[in-house]
Design a protein around this motif. Structure first.
Motif, PDB file in Angstrom:
ATOM      1  N   LEU A   1      13.148 -29.980  31.437  1.00  0.00           N
ATOM      2  CA  LEU A   1      14.058 -30.563  30.438  1.00  0.00           C
ATOM      3  C   LEU A   1      14.089 -29.693  29.191  1.00  0.00           C
ATOM      4  N   ILE A   2      12.928 -29.149  28.843  1.00  0.00           N
ATOM      5  CA  ILE A   2      12.854 -28.283  27.658  1.00  0.00           C
ATOM      6  C   ILE A   2      13.661 -27.000  27.918  1.00  0.00           C
ATOM      7  N   GLY A   3      13.621 -26.558  29.165  1.00  0.00           N
ATOM      8  CA  GLY A   3      14.413 -25.376  29.548  1.00  0.00           C
ATOM      9  C   GLY A   3      13.655 -24.088  29.310  1.00  0.00           C
ATOM     10  N   ARG A   4      14.007 -23.064  30.050  1.00  0.00           N
ATOM     11  CA  ARG A   4      13.228 -21.820  30.015  1.00  0.00           C
ATOM     12  C   ARG A   4      13.226 -21.157  28.639  1.00  0.00           C
ATOM     13  N   GLU A   5      14.427 -21.045  28.106  1.00  0.00           N
ATOM     14  CA  GLU A   5      14.556 -20.294  26.856  1.00  0.00           C
ATOM     15  C   GLU A   5      13.701 -20.886  25.730  1.00  0.00           C
ATOM     16  N   ARG A   6      13.791 -22.217  25.604  1.00  0.00           N
ATOM     17  CA  ARG A   6      13.049 -22.869  24.517  1.00  0.00           C
ATOM     18  C   ARG A   6      11.557 -22.923  24.846  1.00  0.00           C
ATOM     19  N   ALA A   7      11.233 -23.020  26.120  1.00  0.00           N
ATOM     20  CA  ALA A   7       9.817 -23.036  26.504  1.00  0.00           C
ATOM     21  C   ALA A   7       9.168 -21.705  26.115  1.00  0.00           C
ATOM     22  N   VAL A   8       9.868 -20.617  26.376  1.00  0.00           N
ATOM     23  CA  VAL A   8       9.334 -19.290  26.023  1.00  0.00           C
ATOM     24  C   VAL A   8       9.074 -19.217  24.517  1.00  0.00           C
ATOM     25  N   LYS A   9      10.059 -19.687  23.762  1.00  0.00           N
ATOM     26  CA  LYS A   9       9.910 -19.610  22.298  1.00  0.00           C
ATOM     27  C   LYS A   9       8.753 -20.477  21.816  1.00  0.00           C
ATOM     28  N   ARG A  10       8.661 -21.666  22.349  1.00  0.00           N
ATOM     29  CA  ARG A  10       7.563 -22.555  21.926  1.00  0.00           C
ATOM     30  C   ARG A  10       6.208 -21.939  22.274  1.00  0.00           C
ATOM     31  N   LEU A  11       6.127 -21.360  23.457  1.00  0.00           N
ATOM     32  CA  LEU A  11       4.856 -20.743  23.856  1.00  0.00           C
ATOM     33  C   LEU A  11       4.528 -19.555  22.955  1.00  0.00           C
TER      34      LEU A  11
END
Ligand code: GLU
Length: 452
Positions: free
Chosen positions: A437-447
């Motif tokens: 749900l968070i999605g790849r792009e935002r997951a990468v940024k959050r990580l």
């Protein structure tokens, strides 16, 4: 004949869970038997009845999912009560009395002192027209009593079985006070007869009224309805619930975020042989009602049970039910979001927090020492493109395997920093479901520690 039932609260306080039991037994019985559920506001006590309480009663019923088919209020029906009084006076079944409260109290004490039951002595029946004229000349206003036949009144109660009360042991009930205000004993009967009520479903505190009321139905030439006197709920201490004291009001439970279906299940099932389990809806709850199985003793209600029941109700709530309520919170979520978060909710409104966490901007409080690990986790995320719709369930497992291999971490050491980086929270729904749900792009940024 489809049943006609009524819930008849006086709008003098907030409804509590015990009142909800009465309302639900009425409404769900009508629902199951395709009958009519009337809300009758017993508001003849003008001094204590308030419109704000009538409003809250309507809100409470709507919240429980049992809005009435029809609403009536006794204050609008006094002409009928006046006419009935006249009729019963003529028939000799009602008589005027002139004692003051103090005089009556004095007589009661005197009776008790000589170990007699404090039953009204019918002194007013002996008054002549001249006596009455004299008393009224002194400024006394009459109050009225219904003259009981002093006989054994029997009925078959749908909860309590065969009941019998000797009305010789009762005082003739006061039906109207000297200040003109009506007491509900007679008005209730007038309305039940006029509205063709088939079942009077109410608390067992009304058992003793029933004999007098059956006599009233007979005096009016009406067939008495079936009576259903359910047991009362008490607090865990055994103390009775009071509207006046505001015990466990439905409004406070609503404000606390308890689920209406959980409250309804608890109110209906407490004290019955059925375990208090979450039900799928009001129809399922209605199907469990069996008057003959309601226990005769009081049932203890422990508010602590409600939290668990609310949580379990949410965990099993289908998306179609949640959807309009999510929309009302401004959450335009689809089924995948709801299914990802519902198992973690203890209150419905928490869904909104998870919506903001998943789709809004968060600043994950990731410890400095975990930054490197989180960066590695970002590098090992399954390659683009993926999103909630194209996410393959195997993606999660392969990501976690890759991460274990690259860092040697496992268990909490592995999952905790991922959770903090991705959600900013210590606990929550399964990351496996949140990540797509968070999605790849935002997951990468959050990580990588970015605020998105
Ligand atoms: N107003 C009465 C009460 O709340 C109604 C009793 C009845 O249901 O007959 O106690």
């Amino acid at each position: 004949m489809p049943p006609v039932v009524r819930f008849a609260p006086s709008p003098t306080g907030l409804l509590h869970i015990g009142n909800a039991r009465t309302a639900l037994l009425n409404a769900l019985y009508a629902r199951r038997e395709k009958g009519t559920f009337i809300l009758r506001l017993d508001d003849t006590d003008r001094a204590r009845s308030e419109e704000k309480y009538a409003d809250t009663i309507r809100e409470d019923l709507a919240w429980l999912g049992i809005p009435p088919d029809r609403e009536e209020r006794q204050s609008a029906r006094t002409a009928l009560y006046e006419a009935t009084l006249e009729k019963l006076l003529k028939a000799g079944r009602v008589y005027a009395c002139y004692e003051t409260e103090e005089e009556l109290e004095f007589r009661r004490r005197r009776q008790l002192a000589v170990h007699k039951p404090p039953v009204y002595d019918r002194a007013a029946l002996k008054l002549t027209d001249a006596d009455r004229a004299k008393l009224e000349g002194e400024g006394r206003k009459p109050y009225y009593r219904f003259k009981l036949e002093q006989k054994k009144v029997a009925w078959s109660d749908l909860v309590r079985g065969a009941c019998e009360i000797d009305t010789a042991a009762l005082s003739d009930p006061v039906i109207r006070r000297a200040d003109g205000h009506w007491l509900y004993t007679l008005t209730s009967v007038v309305d039940d007869a006029d509205m063709h009520v088939t079942h009077v479903i109410r608390g067992e505190d009304h058992l003793t009224n029933t004999a007098a009321q059956i006599e009233m139905f007979e005096a009016l030439g009406a067939k008495p309805p079936a009576f259903v006197h359910h047991n009362l709920l008490t607090l865990p201490s055994g103390e009775g619930m009071s509207k006046r004291l505001g015990h466990l009001s439905l409004r406070s439970l609503r404000e606390e975020g308890q689920e209406p279906l959980a409250v309804a299940s608890a109110a209906v099932l407490v004290g019955s042989a059925d375990a208090i389990e979450p039900v799928s809806g009001l129809d399922a709850l209605a199907s469990k009602i069996d008057f003959s199985k309601i226990s005769h003793g009081a049932a203890k209600f422990d508010p602590k049970d409600l939290d668990a029941l609310t949580a379990r109700t949410l965990h099993g709530m289908p998306y179609e039910i949640a959807k309009p309520r999510l929309a009302a919170l401004g959450v335009a979520a689809d089924a995948s979001f709801w299914e990802a978060v519902r198992g973690n909710l203890s209150r419905f409104r928490e869904a909104e927090d998870w919506w903001r966490i998943v789709f809004g901007a968060i600043e994950p409080p990731l410890a400095e020492s975990e930054r490197e690990f989180a960066r590695k986790a970002a590098e090992h995320l399954p390659p683009a493109p993926w999103s909630a719709t194209s996410w393959d369930k195997k993606n999660w497992d392969s990501w976690i395997e890759a991460l274990k291999g690259a860092t040697g971490r496992k268990g909490r050491e592995l999952f905790h920093p991922l959770r903090i980086a991705l959600t900013g929270r210590e606990n929550g729904p399964e990351l496996r479901a949140l990540l797509p749900l968070i999605g790849r792009e935002r997951a990468v940024k959050r990580l990588k520690g970015e605020k998105v």
